[in-house]
Each structure stands twice: as C-alpha cells, then as structure tokens.
Enzyme design. Structure first.
Site, PDB file in Angstrom:
ATOM      1  N   PHE A 151       0.844  -1.188   0.000  1.00 26.66           N
ATOM      2  CA  PHE A 151       0.000   0.000   0.000  1.00 26.66           C
ATOM      3  C   PHE A 151       0.885   1.246   0.000  1.00 26.66           C
ATOM      4  O   PHE A 151       1.915   1.288   0.674  1.00 26.66           O
ATOM      5  CB  PHE A 151      -0.916  -0.015   1.228  1.00 26.66           C
ATOM      6  CG  PHE A 151      -1.949   1.068   1.200  1.00 26.66           C
ATOM      7  CD1 PHE A 151      -3.042   0.984   0.346  1.00 26.66           C
ATOM      8  CD2 PHE A 151      -1.822   2.192   1.993  1.00 26.66           C
ATOM      9  CE1 PHE A 151      -3.991   1.995   0.295  1.00 26.66           C
ATOM     10  CE2 PHE A 151      -2.771   3.211   1.954  1.00 26.66           C
ATOM     11  CZ  PHE A 151      -3.854   3.111   1.099  1.00 26.66           C
ATOM     12  N   ASP A 164       1.758  -4.495   8.761  1.00 30.25           N
ATOM     13  CA  ASP A 164       0.572  -3.662   8.594  1.00 30.25           C
ATOM     14  C   ASP A 164      -0.635  -4.598   8.506  1.00 30.25           C
ATOM     15  O   ASP A 164      -0.761  -5.376   7.553  1.00 30.25           O
ATOM     16  CB  ASP A 164       0.691  -2.802   7.331  1.00 30.25           C
ATOM     17  CG  ASP A 164      -0.481  -1.831   7.194  1.00 30.25           C
ATOM     18  OD1 ASP A 164      -1.539  -2.054   7.818  1.00 30.25           O
ATOM     19  OD2 ASP A 164      -0.335  -0.844   6.451  1.00 30.25           O
ATOM     20  N   TYR A 207     -10.766   1.290  10.617  1.00 30.14           N
ATOM     21  CA  TYR A 207     -11.979   1.714   9.906  1.00 30.14           C
ATOM     22  C   TYR A 207     -12.417   0.755   8.810  1.00 30.14           C
ATOM     23  O   TYR A 207     -13.401   1.010   8.142  1.00 30.14           O
ATOM     24  CB  TYR A 207     -11.832   3.136   9.351  1.00 30.14           C
ATOM     25  CG  TYR A 207     -10.576   3.455   8.571  1.00 30.14           C
ATOM     26  CD1 TYR A 207     -10.385   2.981   7.281  1.00 30.14           C
ATOM     27  CD2 TYR A 207      -9.587   4.256   9.126  1.00 30.14           C
ATOM     28  CE1 TYR A 207      -9.248   3.291   6.570  1.00 30.14           C
ATOM     29  CE2 TYR A 207      -8.437   4.573   8.422  1.00 30.14           C
ATOM     30  CZ  TYR A 207      -8.270   4.093   7.142  1.00 30.14           C
ATOM     31  OH  TYR A 207      -7.137   4.408   6.438  1.00 30.14           O
ATOM     32  N   LYS A 208     -11.683  -0.328   8.629  1.00 26.37           N
ATOM     33  CA  LYS A 208     -12.092  -1.311   7.622  1.00 26.37           C
ATOM     34  C   LYS A 208     -12.949  -2.374   8.315  1.00 26.37           C
ATOM     35  O   LYS A 208     -14.088  -2.110   8.683  1.00 26.37           O
ATOM     36  CB  LYS A 208     -10.852  -1.892   6.954  1.00 26.37           C
ATOM     37  CG  LYS A 208     -10.013  -0.840   6.204  1.00 26.37           C
ATOM     38  CD  LYS A 208      -8.769  -1.468   5.595  1.00 26.37           C
ATOM     39  CE  LYS A 208      -7.848  -0.414   4.988  1.00 26.37           C
ATOM     40  NZ  LYS A 208      -8.430   0.221   3.790  1.00 26.37           N
ATOM     41  N   ARG A 217     -12.132  -4.454  -6.479  1.00 25.77           N
ATOM     42  CA  ARG A 217     -12.063  -5.217  -5.229  1.00 25.77           C
ATOM     43  C   ARG A 217     -13.479  -5.519  -4.736  1.00 25.77           C
ATOM     44  O   ARG A 217     -14.317  -4.617  -4.628  1.00 25.77           O
ATOM     45  CB  ARG A 217     -11.321  -4.438  -4.148  1.00 25.77           C
ATOM     46  CG  ARG A 217      -9.859  -4.196  -4.477  1.00 25.77           C
ATOM     47  CD  ARG A 217      -9.073  -3.759  -3.255  1.00 25.77           C
ATOM     48  NE  ARG A 217      -9.620  -2.546  -2.645  1.00 25.77           N
ATOM     49  CZ  ARG A 217      -9.068  -1.913  -1.623  1.00 25.77           C
ATOM     50  NH1 ARG A 217      -7.953  -2.387  -1.076  1.00 25.77           N
ATOM     51  NH2 ARG A 217      -9.605  -0.819  -1.133  1.00 25.77           N
TER      52      ARG A 217
END
Lengths: 413, 413
Positions: A127, A204, A229-230, A373
């Site tokens: 990322f 991560d 937040y995912k 995705r």
C-alpha cells in the site's frame, strides 16, 4: 461447481451462524449491496447513540472533568483489540494517531535502535503509505530500501523475502494481506526467518484485523500497526492501533516526543522521559469522538469472535469465486488460506465497471491499474448480497453499459 | 477600583454585545461556573446534531462514497480558520493530526532545509509537548537546544529572544501565549528579529487561536500550529491545525511521507511526490468524526468575530483581576495587552484549592507547581460567572475548607 442459483445463497444465509450480526449494523438502503467493508466498514447500530452520549454527556455535561475517563481509552481499547482481535497481551497494543504515523514511529524506533544495519525491506507492491513512509525514513538516514517485486495477483513469495533479509537489514515492513489482491503473507514464517537474520518485522494489519484471527504473539511478531476503519468498523479515519511486543519496549524510543508519551504526563517536567510501557508510543491528545466509535464496533466483533468471522469470510470469498462472471479475471489467490477478506477481479475497464456497478446499487472499489475489489464483510454481508452483486456485474458486462461512462480518473477511488 | 458588587457583573452582562453567543452552547448545569475553556471548550449547541448527521447519514447511509466530501474537509476548514481566526490566506492552513505531530513535522522540515544551522531556540517554560518534541528532534540530529529562561508570571523577554537568535539558529519555537501565565509573546517583533538572523519561527497558537485575533500574515509569521479544542470549541482531542506561509511550501518537506501528502493520492504511484501546496503537510486518514466537530464550532466564532471576542476577553480578564481574593497572588501579566485569554493565580495550596473549587461548582484548572488557571471564554462566560467564581474562591480561602482534601498529585490536572 457450476453457477449456483440464488436459492443456494438463501440456504447459506439461513444456516449462517453469524446471520444475527447484520442487525447490529445500520442498513438504510436494503437494495444496496455494500462490498467495500474492506475500505470503510459499515456503521454499527450501537455507534450513533454511543458517540452522541460522548458528545452530549461526556463533553457537554462532564466537560474537562471527563478527561479522567478519556485518558484511559487508548490503552483500554488497545487491550481489547489485543485480546479479541490481534492475539497479543494486555499492554502491547494502543490506539494512536493514523496508521501512517504509527508506522513512522515504530519504524524510526527500530532504525534508531539498530544503526549498524542500513537496509529496509519492503514489498514494492505494498500500500502506498507504507512504501512512502519507508522512503522518507530511508532518505533522511541515507539507508537503502530493498523493494521486493511481488506478483500483483498472488503477492510476495516467501523465498524472495528469505533471499532479501540478510544481516544488513534492520527492518522488514510488510502487509499481512495485500491491499490489491488480498494475498496473505505467512506471518510466522517471515517472523522466523527475520529473527534468524537479526531483523525486526513490522506488520501492517489494516486488511486483516477483524476479518481473520491474527496471532501476533503466537507467530512471534515484533511490531504491528493497522487501521480500525475497515473490518473493525470504527468509522472514517478512526484512530489507528499499534502493537509492540512487551520485551521490545525498553529498547524502542520513537522519535515524536509528545506529552502523551511522557512518564507522569501532568507533572510536566523539564525533560522528556518516556513512559515505561506501550504508552511511550503515544504522542498527542487523541481525537476522542473518533476514538469513542471504536468501542461499540469492537463489541460486535468480540461477540462474534474472529474465528467465526474468518470461517464465514472464507465461505463468502469462495462464493464470490464461484460466481465470477465471464470477462472478469480473478486477480487474487484462489486458495482461501492464501487470501484475506476480499477478492479482486481484473478487467481493462475496471474503473468504469466499478462506477457502473455503483449505479446498479453495488459498492465495490477500484484500485490502480485495473482492479475491482470485492470485499464482503462477514458481520453484515449475506450470501445473497454476494449473489446479487455478481448477478448485476454479469448483466453489466453482458450489456457493456459501463462503456457509456467517461474514463477520467477519480480524485478518490 | 474596589471590590465590585454582583450588580456590576449583571450590568456588564446586560451590555455585552456577545451575550447572545452563550445560547449557542450547551449548558446543562446552570449552577456550574466553567472557567476551563482554555483547556477544553464547551460543546456548541449545533455540534451534537451535526456530528450525529455525519455518523448516521454520511457514514451510515453514504458509506465509503462520502469520502468525496470528507477528503476536502482538512483544507476547507483550514481555509475558514485562516480567514476568520488566524489572519492567513487560503491554502496556508490545514487541519491535521495532533498539535505535537504538527510541531514535529514542521520543525523537522525546517531543520532539513537549513542543515548548516545547529541550534533550536525554545522557551524553557513552554508547554511540555513543545519542549519535548524539540528535545527529540535535537537529540536525533545532534543539535543544540537553547532553552531560554522565562518568568513564570510574565513570560519571555524580547531581549532574551533577541540575544539568543544568532546565525546558528535554524528554528525558534515559541507559544503565542504561555500556557501557565497567559503571557503573550510579541509575534511581529520576534518574527522580525528572527528574519534578520535568518531563522524560522514556529508559533504554537493553542492558547490564543479563537480568543484573540492572530495576524499570521501581517506579523510576518513563517509557521504555526495549534489545537482546536480550547477556545475553538471543537471537542476533546479534535484535530490540530498547521499553518505554513505559502512561499515556504516548496522548500519544506516534512519527514512523515504519508499518502495524504502525496500528489494525486489515489494514483498510488511508486514514489512519494509531495503535493504542491499545504497538502504536503498531511500524512494519514483524518479522524472524520472529530474533524466534523470543528465545523459548527467555527461557525459561532465566525459569527461573533475574533475582534469582539478579544474585546470581551480583555474585559473578563480585567474583571478577574478586580476580584482576586486575599491570599491568591496574580501570576499573569496585569497589563491586558500582554495577556491572552486566561488569568493565573498563585497559591501554595493551589492543587487542593482547585479541587475544592470544583466541589463548590467552579471548574478552573491546576498547573504545576502552584498555579490556578482562571479561563473565561468570551463566547459563553458571563461576567456574573466570573463574579460567582471569585466569590466562591473567596469563601473557600476564608474557610480554608480545602485543607481537608488530600494533597496527592492527580493523574490528570
């Protein structure tokens, strides 16, 4: 198996031991299929009242006095994450800052502790913020970044990590699951080979925390960071977490010497003296309203249990694979034990398809260069949601209606 | 003048052009006198519904799609702060991270841009996080921290700053108002003498933003940071702001290379390439719920105007001075043009007095070693509040009832 009928999805939902959990989330548009929980998790049903009480009662009525309560949240929520989500011990996880800032702090602390090692290993396909933060740290210190080529569909090979981690490597920064493909790295294997080389690994966990059991202690993990937040459903930009194994605390001093990391903070002494435990990785005043939303979100996960969540996640992912329509190519590992929570599909027109799909009531997301995705979130995504999404995608590909959209890049994707 | 009667306070309130603003805040306990707005501002009346709409509608219903809106808030709120509070231009202020992290980013950027200068000047009596952050930066780079002695009551003398800023000084970090005494530094004078010496000045505006007009551009300020949870009433731990004068942007690269600082963020390119403007000082995903609360809080300030706020602040401060009871010594500048929004009183038993005062319905706060801070906030503090607070303080000192409290230090003060 062949293309399963919708009835199969209905049967899977009827037998789903996590079916109850969908009611723990706010669903205002029942026709919308939301498959982007890997980017922003849905709003837990308990969160609005919880946050409102923090605003009205704790801030509005309690005023500054409520700091006696708020001051503990970063650590107490961290302990809950440690126990129920991350496989770590109390005092090893804390909520703080953003994922990027936490990565910076922990990585810089490792580099300061191992000045004779001059190389940082990263995944060239990781990322962006992970790569950029490391680039910045390396540039300032004159270090080498060894960016390992990874397969955009299947991720990084363990062999390439093993070949790259030698005795000049201070730090290895890897994502547990690739943001693009969902490909999993073998955490225990990487930790083991890095330890033999004397390197520290920083994971991560943004794309795995909350959707599969993470075993930080059991896998011998040194350090980790991640967002909430995912799959942790704590709201847009909710404070991130960081993990540091307890035995590493004394040797690690992070570079941002803020007052929340100070021993006896309110003594306000003349010199910085970092707190003894995980608190030394804190910096400034935490954003309390955003931090508050972590609490009710974690409660749902604690009740469901990450093992059950992973079990359903695997079955949802396999259901996506069963339903991929002609024209889309699977761009994730097909073996479920090599894949995190989302499934990625490739198509040259993925950007337009993603937006057309949104117009058809299915929210997925797009990632450069040509990836769609599909992120089912086990707590609130039903098998019928996956079926309906893939059905609409199939129609859309057949009609090519997405070709009517412009192809200009989006500011936010 | 002698000890004014309560009727004087009532008359001042009746004539107060900002009296209307108190209704823009939530006041649930009318008997409580809240004089700690210099630490945590009161809850604006519009904030609960505003935040709730962000939670329920923007997150709950809009889901990830609302990022098209949220992505602009850091800059748009920054522009409002710039125009209405800080005296800066659009594109020079952004909301981001905590005050501590912002200080770190900007200070590190200056140090990287001026490697031949090896000294940082600070106020030895500045707020802890400012001193600690600078200590950390200096320790890592082998720089000298020149910590100037300042008077705990009256602050730093301009002469001592002038004497300390020579051609080895890269950076001067000062608070606009001292957290303990409220003593103001002369921003324009410091900026001018630093510029002549080739040094950059970084101002911490935490204790002045929102309570007096800050003239960043007009005073020739280079850089500034500050929190939004004191006189800006944006809630506990609300995101901080940072200011960088536009002409300085190209030369300043902050060290935390996060994806929110990247040009064309969602292209997710291979190498970090900082955004051209103020966006280069951003790092990670902002905590949206906490950020949201800045909006309605700023609206009240915009309507009132910081000039009117300052006018009332001065009169409130002078009213405190008129009413200081026997036994407390004024530990702030008595000249209003040398003092920010709060007035500090000294007493050997200040810690117990502060807690006894809270028991009597007056919230002030305590600062080491023996200071009671009295912080009237012009938007919601009435003159009768000040009168009542000082009256209760007088009674408490006369009765010595505070001596019944224990003297153990508090974890949070």
């Amino acid at each position: 198996m062949g293309h399963p009928p919708r009835r199969t999805a209905e049967e899977l939902d009827a037998a789903d031991p996590l079916a109850w959990a969908r009611d723990r989330f706010v669903v205002t548009d029942p026709d919308l299929v939301y498959l982007d929980g890997n980017s922003l998790g849905r709003l837990p049903a308990a969160t609005p009242d919880f946050v409102d009480a923090v605003v009205r009662n704790q801030w509005g009525t309690g005023l500054v006095r409520t700091w006696h309560t708020w001051i503990d949240w970063a650590a107490s929520l961290g302990d809950r994450l440690a126990e129920h989500v991350l496989g770590a011990r109390p005092g090893e996880v804390v909520l703080s800052d953003s994922t990027s800032v936490n990565l910076y702090k922990l990585a810089a602390a490792v580099l300061a502790a191992t000045p004779d090692r001059r190389t940082i290993v990263v995944d060239a396909g990781d990322f962006p913020t992970d790569r950029y933060i490391v680039q910045g740290l390396a540039a300032e210190r004159g270090l080498t970044v060894r960016a390992l080529a990874s397969d955009i569909d299947t991720g990084l090979s363990l062999n390439s990590v093993a070949a790259a981690v030698d005795d000049d490597v201070a730090l290895v920064v890897l994502s547990h699951a690739s943001y693009r493909s969902g490909a999993l790295n073998d955490m225990a294997a990487v930790n083991s080979l890095a330890r033999k080389a004397g390197a520290v690994v920083l994971w991560d966990l943004s794309h795995t925390a909350g959707v599969l059991p993470v075993h930080l202690n059991a896998s011998g993990a040194d350090l980790a960071i991640g967002c909430t937040y995912k799959y942790l459903n704590s709201g847009p930009g909710a404070p991130a977490f960081l993990y540091a194994r307890a035995d590493l605390h004394p040797a690690l001093r992070q570079p941002i010497w803020g007052w929340f990391g100070q021993r006896d903070q309110f003594r306000m002494g003349p010199d910085y003296d970092p707190a003894g435990g995980i608190g030394r990785f804190l910096v400034g005043t935490p954003p309390v309203l955003s931090l508050a939303a972590v609490d009710p979100a974690l409660s749902v996960i604690e009740e469901a249990g990450v093992a059950r969540i992973r079990d359903k996640s695997v079955r949802l992912g396999e259901f996506v694979l069963d339903l991929v329509p002609p024209g889309m190519r699977v761009a994730s590992p097909v073996a479920s034990d090599r894949r995190g929570g989302h499934v990625t599909l490739e198509h040259p027109d993925a950007w337009r398809i993603c937006r057309a799909l949104a117009g058809a009531g299915v929210i997925c997301d797009y990632r450069e260069p040509d990836r769609l995705r599909v992120g089912p979130a086990p707590l609130y995504t039903r098998f019928v949601d996956v079926w309906d999404a893939m059905d609409r995608l199939r129609d859309l590909l057949a009609s090519r209606s997405y070709e009517q959209l412009d192809d200009a890049p989006g500011r936010v994707t």
